[in-house]
Design a protein around this motif. Sequence first.
Motif, PDB file in Angstrom:
ATOM      1  N   GLU A 127       1.247  -1.326   0.177  1.00 52.36           N
ATOM      2  CA  GLU A 127       0.104  -0.058   0.036  1.00 52.36           C
ATOM      3  C   GLU A 127       0.473   1.006   0.110  1.00 52.36           C
ATOM      4  O   GLU A 127       0.371   2.460  -0.574  1.00 52.36           O
ATOM      5  CB  GLU A 127      -0.787   0.156   1.109  1.00 52.36           C
ATOM      6  N   ASP A 128       2.335   1.534  -0.054  1.00 51.56           N
ATOM      7  CA  ASP A 128       3.104   2.961  -0.949  1.00 51.56           C
ATOM      8  C   ASP A 128       3.095   2.266  -1.535  1.00 51.56           C
ATOM      9  O   ASP A 128       4.046   3.855  -1.445  1.00 51.56           O
ATOM     10  CB  ASP A 128       4.366   2.360   0.200  1.00 51.56           C
ATOM     11  N   THR A 129       3.501   1.487  -2.819  1.00 49.79           N
ATOM     12  CA  THR A 129       3.657   1.713  -4.126  1.00 49.79           C
ATOM     13  C   THR A 129       2.525   3.144  -3.813  1.00 49.79           C
ATOM     14  O   THR A 129       1.542   3.163  -4.151  1.00 49.79           O
ATOM     15  CB  THR A 129       2.529   0.708  -4.406  1.00 49.79           C
ATOM     16  N   ALA A 130       2.921   4.345  -5.337  1.00 47.04           N
ATOM     17  CA  ALA A 130       2.890   5.244  -5.396  1.00 47.04           C
ATOM     18  C   ALA A 130       3.988   6.064  -5.815  1.00 47.04           C
ATOM     19  O   ALA A 130       4.784   6.006  -5.825  1.00 47.04           O
ATOM     20  CB  ALA A 130       1.963   6.106  -3.995  1.00 47.04           C
ATOM     21  N   MET A 131       3.638   7.533  -6.266  1.00 46.16           N
ATOM     22  CA  MET A 131       4.759   8.270  -6.972  1.00 46.16           C
ATOM     23  C   MET A 131       4.806   8.913  -5.739  1.00 46.16           C
ATOM     24  O   MET A 131       3.956   9.753  -5.009  1.00 46.16           O
ATOM     25  CB  MET A 131       4.291   9.157  -8.324  1.00 46.16           C
ATOM     26  N   TYR A 132       5.997   9.202  -5.293  1.00 44.27           N
ATOM     27  CA  TYR A 132       6.601  10.259  -4.049  1.00 44.27           C
ATOM     28  C   TYR A 132       7.124  11.404  -5.031  1.00 44.27           C
ATOM     29  O   TYR A 132       7.873  11.475  -5.472  1.00 44.27           O
ATOM     30  CB  TYR A 132       7.243   9.505  -2.984  1.00 44.27           C
ATOM     31  N   TYR A 133       6.354  12.476  -4.136  1.00 40.39           N
ATOM     32  CA  TYR A 133       7.005  13.682  -4.183  1.00 40.39           C
ATOM     33  C   TYR A 133       7.807  14.127  -3.406  1.00 40.39           C
ATOM     34  O   TYR A 133       7.110  14.554  -2.355  1.00 40.39           O
ATOM     35  CB  TYR A 133       6.109  14.341  -5.310  1.00 40.39           C
ATOM     36  N   CYS A 134       8.764  15.216  -3.650  1.00 37.46           N
ATOM     37  CA  CYS A 134       9.182  16.212  -2.607  1.00 37.46           C
ATOM     38  C   CYS A 134       8.290  17.299  -2.546  1.00 37.46           C
ATOM     39  O   CYS A 134       8.255  18.103  -3.523  1.00 37.46           O
ATOM     40  CB  CYS A 134      10.638  16.662  -3.371  1.00 37.46           C
ATOM     41  N   ALA A 135       8.109  18.442  -1.651  1.00 39.24           N
ATOM     42  CA  ALA A 135       7.441  19.792  -1.908  1.00 39.24           C
ATOM     43  C   ALA A 135       7.995  20.555  -1.104  1.00 39.24           C
ATOM     44  O   ALA A 135       8.484  20.262   0.901  1.00 39.24           O
ATOM     45  CB  ALA A 135       6.136  18.919  -1.102  1.00 39.24           C
ATOM     46  N   ALA A 136       8.328  21.835  -0.996  1.00 42.62           N
ATOM     47  CA  ALA A 136       8.284  23.294  -0.119  1.00 42.62           C
ATOM     48  C   ALA A 136       7.218  24.383  -0.393  1.00 42.62           C
ATOM     49  O   ALA A 136       6.824  24.714  -0.995  1.00 42.62           O
ATOM     50  CB  ALA A 136       9.898  23.419  -1.155  1.00 42.62           C
ATOM     51  N   ASP A 137       7.616  24.998   0.916  1.00 36.19           N
ATOM     52  CA  ASP A 137       6.421  26.022   0.750  1.00 36.19           C
ATOM     53  C   ASP A 137       6.779  26.722   1.798  1.00 36.19           C
ATOM     54  O   ASP A 137       6.935  26.114   3.250  1.00 36.19           O
ATOM     55  CB  ASP A 137       4.536  25.401   0.797  1.00 36.19           C
ATOM     56  N   ARG A 138       6.178  28.168   1.997  1.00 32.70           N
ATOM     57  CA  ARG A 138       6.391  28.827   3.359  1.00 32.70           C
ATOM     58  C   ARG A 138       5.352  28.515   4.241  1.00 32.70           C
ATOM     59  O   ARG A 138       5.328  28.184   5.761  1.00 32.70           O
ATOM     60  CB  ARG A 138       6.084  30.307   3.678  1.00 32.70           C
ATOM     61  N   GLU A 139       4.502  27.309   4.446  1.00 33.22           N
ATOM     62  CA  GLU A 139       3.583  27.414   4.818  1.00 33.22           C
ATOM     63  C   GLU A 139       3.354  25.154   5.534  1.00 33.22           C
ATOM     64  O   GLU A 139       2.868  24.329   4.335  1.00 33.22           O
ATOM     65  CB  GLU A 139       1.835  27.425   4.168  1.00 33.22           C
ATOM     66  N   LEU A 140       2.993  24.849   6.448  1.00 38.59           N
ATOM     67  CA  LEU A 140       3.591  23.503   6.367  1.00 38.59           C
ATOM     68  C   LEU A 140       1.747  23.131   6.411  1.00 38.59           C
ATOM     69  O   LEU A 140       2.326  21.697   5.342  1.00 38.59           O
ATOM     70  CB  LEU A 140       3.594  23.253   8.252  1.00 38.59           C
ATOM     71  N   TYR A 141       1.156  23.565   6.243  1.00 35.65           N
ATOM     72  CA  TYR A 141      -0.420  22.586   5.650  1.00 35.65           C
ATOM     73  C   TYR A 141      -0.149  22.482   4.549  1.00 35.65           C
ATOM     74  O   TYR A 141      -0.716  21.657   3.569  1.00 35.65           O
ATOM     75  CB  TYR A 141      -1.639  23.586   6.085  1.00 35.65           C
ATOM     76  N   ARG A 142       0.432  23.136   3.163  1.00 33.66           N
ATOM     77  CA  ARG A 142       0.598  22.759   1.614  1.00 33.66           C
ATOM     78  C   ARG A 142       1.291  22.212   1.909  1.00 33.66           C
ATOM     79  O   ARG A 142       1.184  20.877   0.313  1.00 33.66           O
ATOM     80  CB  ARG A 142       0.908  24.365   1.198  1.00 33.66           C
ATOM     81  N   VAL A 143       2.494  21.835   2.678  1.00 36.06           N
ATOM     82  CA  VAL A 143       3.407  20.929   2.475  1.00 36.06           C
ATOM     83  C   VAL A 143       2.692  19.657   2.819  1.00 36.06           C
ATOM     84  O   VAL A 143       3.108  17.761   1.618  1.00 36.06           O
ATOM     85  CB  VAL A 143       4.446  20.787   3.342  1.00 36.06           C
ATOM     86  N   LYS A 144       1.982  19.606   3.755  1.00 35.71           N
ATOM     87  CA  LYS A 144       1.502  18.239   3.970  1.00 35.71           C
ATOM     88  C   LYS A 144      -0.087  18.153   3.154  1.00 35.71           C
ATOM     89  O   LYS A 144      -0.437  17.403   3.294  1.00 35.71           O
ATOM     90  CB  LYS A 144       0.798  18.539   5.131  1.00 35.71           C
ATOM     91  N   VAL A 145      -0.108  18.909   1.679  1.00 35.13           N
ATOM     92  CA  VAL A 145      -1.343  18.777   0.654  1.00 35.13           C
ATOM     93  C   VAL A 145      -2.454  18.880   1.969  1.00 35.13           C
ATOM     94  O   VAL A 145      -2.854  18.037   1.912  1.00 35.13           O
ATOM     95  CB  VAL A 145      -0.757  17.510  -0.118  1.00 35.13           C
ATOM     96  N   PHE A 146      -2.689  18.924   2.623  1.00 34.58           N
ATOM     97  CA  PHE A 146      -4.301  19.455   3.314  1.00 34.58           C
ATOM     98  C   PHE A 146      -5.288  19.149   1.629  1.00 34.58           C
ATOM     99  O   PHE A 146      -5.125  20.176   0.778  1.00 34.58           O
ATOM    100  CB  PHE A 146      -4.718  20.570   4.212  1.00 34.58           C
ATOM    101  N   PRO A 147      -6.311  19.044   2.130  1.00 32.29           N
ATOM    102  CA  PRO A 147      -7.345  18.921   0.955  1.00 32.29           C
ATOM    103  C   PRO A 147      -7.091  20.188   0.737  1.00 32.29           C
ATOM    104  O   PRO A 147      -7.658  21.499   1.362  1.00 32.29           O
ATOM    105  CB  PRO A 147      -8.579  18.590   1.118  1.00 32.29           C
ATOM    106  N   GLY A 148      -7.507  20.239  -1.193  1.00 35.11           N
ATOM    107  CA  GLY A 148      -7.356  21.729  -1.543  1.00 35.11           C
ATOM    108  C   GLY A 148      -6.471  22.580  -1.357  1.00 35.11           C
ATOM    109  O   GLY A 148      -6.263  23.648  -2.498  1.00 35.11           O
ATOM    110  N   THR A 149      -5.206  22.183  -1.342  1.00 36.23           N
ATOM    111  CA  THR A 149      -4.031  22.446  -0.741  1.00 36.23           C
ATOM    112  C   THR A 149      -3.043  21.789  -1.968  1.00 36.23           C
ATOM    113  O   THR A 149      -2.930  21.335  -2.004  1.00 36.23           O
ATOM    114  CB  THR A 149      -3.379  23.006   0.624  1.00 36.23           C
ATOM    115  N   PHE A 150      -1.898  22.776  -2.555  1.00 32.27           N
ATOM    116  CA  PHE A 150      -0.800  22.023  -3.007  1.00 32.27           C
ATOM    117  C   PHE A 150       0.669  23.415  -2.313  1.00 32.27           C
ATOM    118  O   PHE A 150       0.155  23.911  -3.000  1.00 32.27           O
ATOM    119  CB  PHE A 150      -1.564  22.566  -4.410  1.00 32.27           C
ATOM    120  N   PRO A 151       1.549  22.146  -2.887  1.00 32.83           N
ATOM    121  CA  PRO A 151       2.817  23.311  -2.645  1.00 32.83           C
ATOM    122  C   PRO A 151       3.386  24.313  -3.588  1.00 32.83           C
ATOM    123  O   PRO A 151       2.765  23.625  -4.315  1.00 32.83           O
ATOM    124  CB  PRO A 151       3.961  22.131  -1.926  1.00 32.83           C
TER     125      PRO A 151
END
Length: 125
Positions: free
Chosen positions: A88-112
């Motif tokens: 179940e860990d199978t996926a495409m993994y992406y690195c992220a950077a943002d000034r806001e932590l919630y966008r790094v965590k990809v909260f619903p409706g957000t993107f880094p």
Amino acid sequence: EVRLVESGGGSVQAGGSLRLSCAASGISFSSFCTGWFRQAPGKAREGVAAIDRDGTTTYADSVKGRFTISKDTAKNTLYLEMNSLKPEDTAMYYCAADRELYRVKVFPGTFPHYSGQGTQVTVSS
């Protein structure tokens, strides 16, 4: 130009390990919240692990105790050590950077603000 380049993905059997790396250029990871998110076909994006600017780390419940996120500010590189991998860990993994932590965590409706092209992780049973 800002670039985040992931590497280290691959195919492993369940129980195996992989170490992902994300090298950044054009930005300094020390000035941003950073992390990893993943997306499997047909599924929503999921924040996997993150490091706040003060160094605090957080993990999704699904990976706690198995994954470790770290950052080398001298190399401007982010890592994700993945152990005891499951199918179940199978996926495409992406690195992220943002000034806001919630966008790094990809909260619903957000993107880094910054993310890479991804690296595929496939875990077979």
